[in-house]
Design a protein around this motif. Structure first.
Motif, PDB file in Angstrom:
ATOM      1  N   MET A 233       0.955  -1.166   0.088  1.00 23.13           N
ATOM      2  CA  MET A 233      -0.054   0.034  -0.046  1.00 23.13           C
ATOM      3  C   MET A 233       0.811   1.169   0.138  1.00 23.13           C
ATOM      4  O   MET A 233       0.639   2.259  -0.632  1.00 23.13           O
ATOM      5  CB  MET A 233      -0.710  -0.066   0.941  1.00 23.13           C
ATOM      6  CG  MET A 233      -2.345  -0.557   0.839  1.00 23.13           C
ATOM      7  SD  MET A 233      -3.044  -1.290   2.155  1.00 23.13           S
ATOM      8  CE  MET A 233      -3.801  -0.039   2.985  1.00 23.13           C
ATOM      9  N   HIS A 234       1.888   1.090   0.902  1.00 25.29           N
ATOM     10  CA  HIS A 234       3.042   2.414   0.722  1.00 25.29           C
ATOM     11  C   HIS A 234       3.503   2.539  -0.619  1.00 25.29           C
ATOM     12  O   HIS A 234       3.478   3.648  -1.137  1.00 25.29           O
ATOM     13  CB  HIS A 234       3.942   2.203   1.706  1.00 25.29           C
ATOM     14  CG  HIS A 234       3.650   2.240   3.225  1.00 25.29           C
ATOM     15  ND1 HIS A 234       3.206   3.502   3.502  1.00 25.29           N
ATOM     16  CD2 HIS A 234       3.395   1.476   4.165  1.00 25.29           C
ATOM     17  CE1 HIS A 234       2.790   3.577   4.783  1.00 25.29           C
ATOM     18  NE2 HIS A 234       2.932   2.438   5.314  1.00 25.29           N
ATOM     19  N   PHE A 235       3.645   1.469  -1.316  1.00 25.39           N
ATOM     20  CA  PHE A 235       4.554   1.696  -2.703  1.00 25.39           C
ATOM     21  C   PHE A 235       3.438   2.259  -3.579  1.00 25.39           C
ATOM     22  O   PHE A 235       3.586   3.255  -4.347  1.00 25.39           O
ATOM     23  CB  PHE A 235       4.732   0.323  -3.186  1.00 25.39           C
ATOM     24  CG  PHE A 235       6.131  -0.301  -3.008  1.00 25.39           C
ATOM     25  CD1 PHE A 235       7.185   0.630  -3.091  1.00 25.39           C
ATOM     26  CD2 PHE A 235       6.496  -1.240  -2.008  1.00 25.39           C
ATOM     27  CE1 PHE A 235       8.597   0.236  -2.772  1.00 25.39           C
ATOM     28  CE2 PHE A 235       7.697  -1.516  -1.734  1.00 25.39           C
ATOM     29  CZ  PHE A 235       8.783  -0.858  -2.233  1.00 25.39           C
ATOM     30  N   GLU A 236       2.265   1.682  -3.392  1.00 22.12           N
ATOM     31  CA  GLU A 236       0.847   2.252  -4.357  1.00 22.12           C
ATOM     32  C   GLU A 236       1.015   3.741  -4.317  1.00 22.12           C
ATOM     33  O   GLU A 236       0.511   4.573  -5.064  1.00 22.12           O
ATOM     34  CB  GLU A 236      -0.227   1.577  -3.834  1.00 22.12           C
ATOM     35  CG  GLU A 236      -1.333   1.658  -4.901  1.00 22.12           C
ATOM     36  CD  GLU A 236      -1.337   0.739  -6.077  1.00 22.12           C
ATOM     37  OE1 GLU A 236      -1.788   1.158  -7.068  1.00 22.12           O
ATOM     38  OE2 GLU A 236      -0.783  -0.290  -5.803  1.00 22.12           O
ATOM     39  N   LYS A 237       1.147   4.313  -2.992  1.00 23.81           N
ATOM     40  CA  LYS A 237       0.935   5.925  -2.703  1.00 23.81           C
ATOM     41  C   LYS A 237       1.807   6.509  -3.489  1.00 23.81           C
ATOM     42  O   LYS A 237       1.553   7.637  -3.798  1.00 23.81           O
ATOM     43  CB  LYS A 237       1.237   6.000  -1.164  1.00 23.81           C
ATOM     44  CG  LYS A 237       0.651   7.207  -0.715  1.00 23.81           C
ATOM     45  CD  LYS A 237       0.729   7.281   0.872  1.00 23.81           C
ATOM     46  CE  LYS A 237       2.399   7.212   1.266  1.00 23.81           C
ATOM     47  NZ  LYS A 237       2.504   7.219   2.660  1.00 23.81           N
ATOM     48  N   ASP A 238       3.029   5.946  -3.822  1.00 23.67           N
ATOM     49  CA  ASP A 238       4.132   6.819  -4.445  1.00 23.67           C
ATOM     50  C   ASP A 238       3.990   6.610  -5.990  1.00 23.67           C
ATOM     51  O   ASP A 238       4.752   7.309  -6.664  1.00 23.67           O
ATOM     52  CB  ASP A 238       5.669   6.308  -3.779  1.00 23.67           C
ATOM     53  CG  ASP A 238       5.758   6.560  -2.543  1.00 23.67           C
ATOM     54  OD1 ASP A 238       4.938   7.361  -2.097  1.00 23.67           O
ATOM     55  OD2 ASP A 238       6.624   5.757  -1.733  1.00 23.67           O
ATOM     56  N   LYS A 239       3.194   5.566  -6.488  1.00 24.14           N
ATOM     57  CA  LYS A 239       3.226   5.284  -7.774  1.00 24.14           C
ATOM     58  C   LYS A 239       2.590   6.492  -8.554  1.00 24.14           C
ATOM     59  O   LYS A 239       1.535   7.041  -8.068  1.00 24.14           O
ATOM     60  CB  LYS A 239       2.579   4.183  -7.906  1.00 24.14           C
ATOM     61  CG  LYS A 239       3.319   3.083  -8.902  1.00 24.14           C
ATOM     62  CD  LYS A 239       2.290   1.834  -9.358  1.00 24.14           C
ATOM     63  CE  LYS A 239       2.873   0.757  -8.815  1.00 24.14           C
ATOM     64  NZ  LYS A 239       2.033  -0.399  -8.844  1.00 24.14           N
ATOM     65  N   THR A 240       3.152   6.947  -9.793  1.00 21.80           N
ATOM     66  CA  THR A 240       2.282   7.871 -10.575  1.00 21.80           C
ATOM     67  C   THR A 240       1.525   7.234 -11.640  1.00 21.80           C
ATOM     68  O   THR A 240       1.837   6.498 -12.233  1.00 21.80           O
ATOM     69  CB  THR A 240       3.454   8.824 -11.229  1.00 21.80           C
ATOM     70  OG1 THR A 240       4.351   7.798 -11.947  1.00 21.80           O
ATOM     71  CG2 THR A 240       4.299   9.593 -10.479  1.00 21.80           C
ATOM     72  N   ALA A 241       0.238   7.374 -11.215  1.00 16.99           N
ATOM     73  CA  ALA A 241      -0.922   6.694 -12.040  1.00 16.99           C
ATOM     74  C   ALA A 241      -0.723   7.082 -13.567  1.00 16.99           C
ATOM     75  O   ALA A 241      -0.650   8.071 -14.018  1.00 16.99           O
ATOM     76  CB  ALA A 241      -2.180   6.903 -11.490  1.00 16.99           C
TER      77      ALA A 241
END
Lengths: 260, 488
Positions: free
Chosen positions: A67-75
């Protein structure tokens, strides 16, 4: 069973040891070593419980990390053209209406013309008469055996009145009469609680159909007027067939799939 | 004719005075029987006005705005008029030209691969364009009923299309926020795509022809809370009209050279296109505003081309600026009150009528009236071309008819079994075409207040409908991906 929060109360009254935090820190620091020691040495049921517990913890941890990784990802911008185009005046209302909207595809139309339905349950177990009916003994000496009681769920029409006992061959118990069915629309994947209009076909026997017995595989007619289906000429469709998918006599409810 | 009626029912007479919509008296006050029908009143009035050939008229009681449909007596039922008082009757000339009701589908045109979301006839009625969920805009030839050009370029669903008043350009707007201007005859884009909106565009409107005959400016309303005025000749954004706090749902460039915008933030804003500033901000609705109509919508829609006119027959000939502005003023003057009126329809189930928002700049805008009666949100509202009626379409499956002058409720057209999405008037204001979720279109007649013809044929929801200015044909399209052209 403790009757109060003694630990907390004690802590409130007398405070904590001076080295409390130091000890906690040290314990936390050693926790990894203690855990690995346990993982290595525990045997039997204790090992089983420990491993199960540890597995759960690790799964939760992985989830959190992801979930933390997901936060940083640029969609990435999704520039694919979506299906189900609606005009501008319906764009903000989509969510409210979606579950009620039913498509009137051409495929469905063709099927309707042919009058054939791919029923969800093509084959069902035949039910014999002795399973369906219980013999009711009557007469002063209880020796007459011409009366039958239906042991399955039935649908009895609105204006039905029972015949006088002398002429009533089949008894349909009040407790097993149903008026509503939970009908799932296979395309929408939504379920509606709809009124039953009638029993169209019970695959076991014509007699069961006329008695209105509902078993697994029975095709019933349900009132779909509240779903807002329309025919080609703009009339509201109100009766549609559905096939029963559960054993209502065991479950206490009727689940069915709409035949479209 | 009138004298024989007097003989038949004795005594029941009243004194009337005819007056025009502008309030001019016509002829002396007359003593006529109460059983007079509108036909009899028409022939009487034609005599009084000394018309060379008889013209059709509609009659209203001036005070209550009750229409005389069957006889004077029935109309007077609801109002008490003293014996001595002179009853004034307003007459409204009706269009000489009759649009024949559309009754049959002459062609079903496949081609689009997704639901069709919007459609429009060009002002000269020589072209027809439809925008679809498959990202293309298709032009059709209404005469031959054949596909003409396919305009490819949008990356997302095409939500709005609008022909320029001179019919030389076609503006289309898409879900991805871009606006494109095309040459419909060549099928090519003019200039660059107009980028700027962050979210989808809901509505488009060109600058009225009498304000500028060059037809370069265009206003677009978007979900991103702004409106943009585009200069299509230079492919640039001329002004950004920011101020709304929620999606803008509808826009109109009025003939008074102001822009009206309606929004989901429950306000109507009036903008000055030159400065891009809010002239006034009006809030009266309790929920989203969905739609807007002006009583001059029809003349603005005609653009550079003449309105339907019986004397000449319909010839699509371009007007010059002077004639166009004279015609606009003429149409406006003939409207009740002689002023521009605006109707807004909202999610709070009501409609509100506003008068002359452009010129009367008093601080507090007071609505003329609030029209209540719908049981569901109002999705579309249209002024009839002559301004006598207002029709509104609602999700409560009904189309309601209101008086164009007072906003009084007149009639409910029931018959649709699904939400009514769109309505359109015929050019002579005698017929109304409605499109519904129940996959049908229906034509309603004003005189009889009845269903004129039912137009089944679509196999799914009908999203859009339009009636050409020359009145010859109508188009409907929707979720079943087929364009249907309807004829009389």
């Amino acid at each position: 069973m403790p009757q109060g929060e003694y630990m907390e109360l004690h802590r409130k009254r007398y405070g904590v040891r001076m080295d409390q935090h130091e000890r906690e820190r040290k314990r936390d620091a050693r926790a990894g070593r203690r855990r690995s020691e346990q993982a290595r040495t525990l045997t039997g049921i204790k090992a089983k419980i420990y491993n199960k517990q540890r597995f759960k913890e690790k799964a939760a941890m992985k989830k959190a990390i992801n979930m933390h990784f997901e936060k940083d990802k640029t969609a990435k911008v999704d520039d694919k053209v979506r299906d189900g185009a609606v005009p501008a005046y319906l764009l903000d209302r989509e969510q409210q209406t979606r579950s009620k909207v039913l498509s009137n595809t051409l495929k469905q139309k063709r099927k309707e013309k042919a009058g054939k339905w791919d029923v969800p349950l093509p084959k069902v177990r035949a039910i014999a008469e002795d399973e369906m009916f219980k013999v009711v003994k009557t007469g002063k000496r209880q020796k007459k055996q011409w009366k039958r009681m239906v042991t399955k769920v039935t649908y009895v029409g609105e204006g039905f009145t029972r015949k006088p006992p002398k002429y009533e061959r089949f008894i349909r118990p009040m407790g097993l009469r149903f008026k509503k069915a939970h009908v799932t629309h296979p395309e929408l994947k939504t379920t509606f609680c709809l009124d039953i209009i009638g029993v169209k076909k019970n695959p076991s026997s014509q007699m069961f159909t006329s008695l209105g017995v509902i078993t697994r595989g029975t095709v019933i007619e349900v009132n779909v007027s509240e779903l807002g289906l329309v025919t080609n000429s703009g009339k509201v469709v109100w009766g549609k067939y559905a096939q029963v998918t559960n054993n209502p006599e065991n479950d206490g409810c009727i689940n069915a799939v709409l035949c479209v | 004719m009138a004298s024989t009626d007097v003989a038949m029912d004795k005594g029941e007479t009243t004194i009337i005075q005819f007056q025009s919509a502008e309030g001019e008296k016509a002829g002396p006050s007359l003593d006529i029987p109460l059983s007079s029908t509108p036909e009899q009143l028409t022939s009487l009035l034609n005599e009084l006005l000394e018309n060379d050939e008889p013209l059709p008229y509609a009659f209203f009681l001036s005070d209550s705005r009750e229409e005389v449909t069957k006889s004077l007596k029935l109309a007077m039922k609801s109002v008490s008029v003293g014996k001595e008082k002179i009853l004034s009757i307003t007459f409204q000339p009706q269009s000489l030209f009759r649009v024949r009701s559309v009754t049959r589908c002459t062609s079903s045109l496949p081609g689009h691969e997704e639901a069709i979301l919007t459609s429009a006839f060009s002002p000269d009625s020589k072209s027809l364009a439809t925008g679809s969920g498959d990202t293309t805009v298709r032009c059709w030839n209404p005469e031959s009923q054949l596909p003409d050009k396919t305009l490819r370029g949008h990356k997302q669903w095409v939500l709005a299309i609008c022909f320029s008043p001179d019919a030389l350009r076609l503006a289309t707007a898409s879900m991805d926020g871009s606006v494109r201007v095309w040459d419909p005859t060549l099928g090519e884009i003019i200039g660059k795509p107009l980028l700027g909106h962050k979210k989808w565009v809901t509505s488009l409107f060109w600058q009225p022809y009498h304000l500028s005959t060059k037809c370069t400016h265009l206003v677009s309303a978007s979900k991103d809370n702004t409106l943009r005025i585009w200069n299509t000749a230079a492919s640039t954004c001329y002004k950004v009209l920011a101020g709304h706090s929620a999606a803008v749902t509808c826009v109109r460039w009025s003939g008074e050279n102001v822009i009206y915008s309606a929004s989901q933030d429950r306000t109507i804003k009036v903008w000055d296109p030159q400065t891009g500033l809010v002239v006034r901000n009006i809030s009266a609705h309790g929920h989203w505003i969905n739609t807007m109509t002006l009583n001059t919508d029809y003349v603005l829609g005609c653009g550079a081309f003449p309105m339907l006119d019986e004397a000449t027959g319909y010839i699509a000939k371009k007007l010059d600026a002077v004639v166009a502005s004279r015609r606009y003023e003429d149409v406006k003057r003939k409207m009740v009150g002689g002023k521009e009126r605006l109707i807004t329809g909202s999610d709070d189930f009501t409609l509100i009528m506003w008068e002359d928002l452009a010129n009367n700049l008093s601080k507090h805008a007071k609505p003329v009236t609030r029209m209540t009666g719908h049981q569901q949100l109002v999705n579309d509202v249209r002024y009839s071309p002559d301004g006598v009626y207002i029709a509104s379409a609602s999700f409560d499956k009904s189309v309601r008819l209101w008086d164009g002058a007072s906003g009084k409720f007149l009639f409910t057209f029931r018959g649709h079994v699904g939400a009514v999405y769109r309505i359109v008037w015929s050019a002579d204001a005698r017929l109304l075409l409605s499109a519904s979720k129940d996959s049908t279109c229906k034509v309603w007649e004003m005189r009889t207040r009845k269903l004129k013809s039912d137009l089944p044929g679509h196999s799914d929801e009908v999203y859009t409908v339009d009636w050409s200015i020359d009145g010859k044909r109508a188009v409907s399209a929707g979720k079943d991906k087929v364009v249907k052209i309807w004829h009389h």
